[in-house]
Design a protein around this motif. Structure first.
Motif, short mmCIF file in Angstrom:
data_model
loop_
_atom_site.label_atom_id
_atom_site.label_comp_id
_atom_site.label_asym_id
_atom_site.label_seq_id
_atom_site.Cartn_x
_atom_site.Cartn_y
_atom_site.Cartn_z
N UNK A 109 0.82 -1.21 0.00
CA UNK A 109 0.00 0.00 0.00
C UNK A 109 0.85 1.26 0.00
N UNK A 110 1.95 1.21 0.76
CA UNK A 110 2.82 2.39 0.82
C UNK A 110 3.68 2.52 -0.42
N UNK A 111 4.16 1.39 -0.93
CA UNK A 111 5.06 1.42 -2.09
C UNK A 111 4.89 0.12 -2.86
N UNK A 112 4.09 0.12 -3.92
CA UNK A 112 3.84 -1.13 -4.66
C UNK A 112 5.09 -1.75 -5.26
N UNK A 113 6.17 -0.97 -5.37
CA UNK A 113 7.39 -1.50 -5.96
C UNK A 113 8.36 -2.05 -4.91
N UNK A 114 7.92 -2.15 -3.65
CA UNK A 114 8.80 -2.66 -2.60
C UNK A 114 9.18 -4.10 -2.87
N UNK A 115 10.40 -4.47 -2.49
CA UNK A 115 10.90 -5.82 -2.72
C UNK A 115 11.04 -6.55 -1.38
N UNK A 116 11.78 -7.65 -1.37
CA UNK A 116 11.98 -8.48 -0.19
C UNK A 116 10.65 -8.90 0.42
N UNK A 117 9.81 -9.54 -0.41
CA UNK A 117 8.46 -9.88 0.03
C UNK A 117 8.48 -11.02 1.05
N UNK A 118 7.46 -11.04 1.93
CA UNK A 118 7.18 -12.19 2.78
C UNK A 118 6.27 -13.13 2.01
N UNK A 119 6.73 -14.36 1.79
CA UNK A 119 5.86 -15.32 1.14
C UNK A 119 4.85 -15.86 2.15
N UNK A 120 3.60 -16.10 1.73
CA UNK A 120 2.62 -16.69 2.66
C UNK A 120 3.13 -17.99 3.25
N UNK A 121 2.99 -18.13 4.59
CA UNK A 121 3.53 -19.29 5.30
C UNK A 121 2.41 -20.02 6.01
N UNK A 122 2.77 -21.19 6.59
CA UNK A 122 1.83 -21.94 7.42
C UNK A 122 0.56 -22.28 6.69
N UNK A 128 15.24 13.12 7.43
CA UNK A 128 15.02 12.65 6.07
C UNK A 128 14.33 11.28 6.07
N UNK A 129 14.69 10.39 6.99
CA UNK A 129 14.02 9.09 7.07
C UNK A 129 12.57 9.28 7.52
N UNK A 130 12.34 10.21 8.44
CA UNK A 130 10.96 10.50 8.87
C UNK A 130 10.14 11.05 7.71
N UNK A 131 10.78 11.86 6.85
CA UNK A 131 10.08 12.37 5.67
C UNK A 131 9.69 11.23 4.73
N UNK A 132 10.61 10.29 4.51
CA UNK A 132 10.27 9.12 3.69
C UNK A 132 9.16 8.31 4.33
N UNK A 133 9.16 8.25 5.65
CA UNK A 133 8.15 7.48 6.37
C UNK A 133 6.77 8.10 6.21
N UNK A 155 3.55 -4.47 17.06
CA UNK A 155 4.15 -4.01 18.32
C UNK A 155 5.17 -2.89 18.11
N UNK A 156 6.05 -2.99 17.12
CA UNK A 156 7.17 -2.07 16.98
C UNK A 156 6.79 -0.88 16.10
N UNK A 157 6.96 0.34 16.66
CA UNK A 157 6.69 1.56 15.90
C UNK A 157 7.83 2.56 16.03
N UNK A 158 9.00 2.10 16.45
CA UNK A 158 10.18 2.95 16.49
C UNK A 158 10.67 3.25 15.09
N UNK A 159 11.54 4.25 14.97
CA UNK A 159 12.01 4.67 13.66
C UNK A 159 12.78 3.55 12.96
N UNK A 160 13.58 2.80 13.72
CA UNK A 160 14.33 1.69 13.11
C UNK A 160 13.38 0.60 12.60
#
Length: 678
Positions: free
Chosen positions: A80-93, A641-646, A613-618
């Motif tokens: 939703x944020x970036x349709x061109x994002x890579x390193x996908x999680x494959x459906x598991x279980x 700059x990272x916050x701007x990208x976020x 759970x995790x919402x820190x910048x890292x």
């Protein structure tokens, strides 16, 4: 509390209760049946089977269902944020059966985007070529140009305009012209510009500079106005230097000329033996003497006007010698630059023309075709030395060369005029080795010493015509779309976390987002002298120590500049409560107020994904595949700059939930759990 933690708590509580009940039931059976050892082992194994099964079911559900669901949620957030994002999680279980369908959906989505992108690029290729040609022309223009929309927001500025306003914190696309040039007459002139494109001129006095401003309306749909600026301060001061003496001399010249004319007429009409004739002759001689003095003063004024140095500019010696080398490349004279380069003040084209006349004459006189050119430091002067092997030229010969014209045109300047323009002279002297001689020409020195920066800068952004389509500046801010907001994304580094107990800012970094685009070159990066030692534990985080900020300005000086940089923008920060407190506490003392709306990427992320759970910048940077350049984490500008990208990644996810305006985002943000800081 996030749902996963709630479910985990219920599972642990149920497992604990079942385990306790099983142990209690087993102990009761054991006491009543008193089994033998082998039966006791079987009894307790049967009793503990239920809690063990409960525990294994929990781990099994986590592995087969809950963890794959979280990964799927993160993957959908990335898409939703970036349709061109890579390193996908494959459906598991238990979701592994969705793998093929999900991959087809994802690849189809990306394929459609690539087709749309390809079509858009193909259709815009000619426009891009024209734009690049326009940018290339604008980049080499020395005249500062600004293009404003009908709301007086800056749509375009060329590199010359950036250099002209280089120290101004309000410089940038989308900023209101009033922030750069707060002059009421300019604002009114822009409002009254004729629509037929006819120009208007203004003389503006701004920050001790006189600016000639040419205005004209561009014939476009948005009613843009083009401004060209010329710094006429030196010319204005030069005119004042000769206008005042001329204003005094000319009336006196007219008066004495009229008096001389009247005396001459009276003298010509008088009889030779008249008693008044001697008096008229005396008066005529006196008027002639006075006129001679006035004409002499007038000639000195005109000479000083001719010698005016307002056209002198800073010149790098390497540039002049390169031009000379190119000029004589195909000629018989060989020029070799030697020595250390230096800055000097000169009318470079005229000086080059003088050397073009002088060198052949000098070559013929000394019968030498090879010359070295060297620039030597003097007392507030830079010596231009032409060096050759042989004897010096006699001074009377040099004096005869002063009358050489620079061209064959009538009234062309002579070498003496160029020397006078530079308040200079020339002479010949033998070198220390007595085998070489040099012709020395002193030139005015400048305050510059460093070599010019020849590095190729990245292609800058100096226009964005889509700004003209943004809502007017006076529109209701809360109803503005998030993707059209002007945002100032900032971060602070401090001496510690206890802001209310004396900790303060040591660095402020910020960058701008306009119309959904991050402006890479429009940033604010300033270290601050906190007036107190920086604790070692804080230095370990942001890397700044006392030596780094010793020469930095105090926060009372930095905050007004930062406020000018922010302008009318909405502030954005990660865990904004801390950073806002860091600038508001000292801002109240300095009279600087940051009363604009504030968006917090931490709270927005919590409101969008309460189950994660995790919402820190890292964590968010990893989730949305935003990378920190090496060495920029925990630096104010790097984190900003990272916050701007976020925030740019969060806006599409907000829009997917029906959150389109600033007011809606602020209301959603208010529902998230915040933490008190300071």
């Amino acid at each position: 509390m996030p749902k996963r933690q709630f479910l985990l708590g219920i599972w642990m509580l149920a497992t604990g209760l079942i385990t306790f009940a099983a142990i209690l039931f087993g102990a009761l059976l054991d006491s009543q049946l008193t089994p033998n050892p082998s039966s006791r082992i079987m009894l307790w194994a049967a009793v503990l089977l239920a809690p063990t099964t409960m525990l294994l079911i929990g781990f099994w559900l986590e592995y087969k269902l809950f963890s794959p669901l979280r990964h799927l949620q993160i993957q959908f957030a990335r898409l939703a944020a970036n349709p061109d994002a890579k390193d996908d999680f494959k459906p598991e279980g238990w979701l592994s059966g969705l793998s093929n369908d999900f991959s087809r959906l994802r690849e189809g989505w990306r394929s459609d985007r690539e087709l749309l992108s390809s079509a858009r690029e193909e259709g815009a290729r000619d426009a891009a070529r024209i734009r690049h040609e326009l940018e290339a022309v604008l980049a080499v223009l020395d005249t500062p140009l600004l293009l404003c929309d009908k709301h007086q927001r800056v749509l375009m500025l060329n590199p010359a305009a950036k250099a002209f306003f280089s120290d101004h914190p309000a410089l940038g696309l989308g900023r209101h012209l009033q922030q750069l040039l707060p002059l009421p007459n300019l604002t009114e002139a822009l409002k009254k510009l004729p629509t037929d494109g006819s120009p208007r001129q203004l003389l503006l006095h701004h920050e001790e500079r006189w600016l000639r401003c040419d205005l004209r309306r561009v014939r476009a749909n948005q009613g843009e106005a083009l401004l060209t600026l010329t710094d006429t301060t030196d010319t204005h001061e030069s005119h004042q230097r000769w206008r005042q003496p001329l204003a005094q001399l000319l009336p006196e010249l007219r008066g004495h000329t009229a008096s001389l004319t009247t005396t001459a007429e009276a003298l010509s009409g008088s009889a030779p033996d008249s008693d008044i004739r001697p008096k008229l002759e005396t008066a005529m001689h006196e008027e002639t003497r006075i006129l001679g003095d006035l004409i002499d003063q007038l000639s000195r004024v005109l000479e000083s006007l001719q010698l005016d140095q307002t056209c002198l500019s800073d010149t790098w010696s390497v540039d002049l010698t390169s031009a000379m080398t190119d000029l004589w490349e195909d000629k018989a004279i060989n020029i070799t630059p030697i020595g250390i380069p230096a800055w000097f003040s000169a009318d470079s084209p005229t000086l080059l023309a003088m050397l073009e006349v002088l060198l052949p004459t000098l070559s013929d006189s000394v019968a030498i075709k090879a010359f070295d050119i060297e620039f030597c430091l003097g007392n507030k002067r830079i010596y231009l030395d032409l060096v050759w092997e042989g004897q010096p030229v006699a001074q009377h010969t040099l004096e005869s060369w002063r009358s050489l014209p620079l061209s064959e045109q009538p009234l062309a300047p002579r070498i003496s005029d160029v020397l006078s323009q530079h308040n200079s002279d020339w002479w010949c002297l033998p070198d220390h080795d007595r085998e070489h001689a040099r012709l020395r020409i002193p030139l005015p020195a400048t305050d510059r010493y460093a070599e010019p920066d020849r590095k190729t800068q990245p292609r800058p952004e100096f226009h964005d015509f889509s700004i003209a389509e943004l809502p007017p500046p006076d529109s209701e801010l809360g109803s503005c779309l998030l993707k059209q907001l002007e945002m100032a994304v900032f971060d602070t580094e401090t001496t510690g976390l206890k802001l209310r107990d004396g900790d303060t800012v040591v660095s402020i970094g910020a960058c701008r987002i306009i119309n959904g685009r991050l402006r890479a070159n429009e940033h604010f990066d300033q270290r601050v002298n906190p007036g107190m030692p920086i604790p070692a534990e804080s230095t370990r985080i942001h890397g700044l120590n006392d030596d780094d900020v010793r020469d930095a300005p105090p926060l009372a000086v930095v905050l007004p500049r930062f406020r000018n940089y922010v302008g009318q923008a909405v502030l954005v920060a990660h865990n904004a409560a801390f950073d806002i407190l860091a600038i508001n506490l000292p801002g109240q003392e300095a009279g600087v107020h940051f009363d604009m709306p504030v968006l917090d990427t931490l709270l927005l992320s919590r409101a969008i994904d309460p189950d994660l759970e995790e919402h820190g910048l890292d964590a968010l940077s990893e989730r949305f595949q935003i990378t920190f350049p090496a060495g920029t984490r925990h630096t104010a500008l790097g984190d900003a700059r990272v916050t701007a990208e976020l925030i740019l990644n969060l806006i599409p996810r907000l829009e997917a939930r029906g959150i389109h305006t600033l007011q809606q985002a602020l209301e959603l943000q208010a529902t998230a759990e915040s933490v008190r800081v300071g």
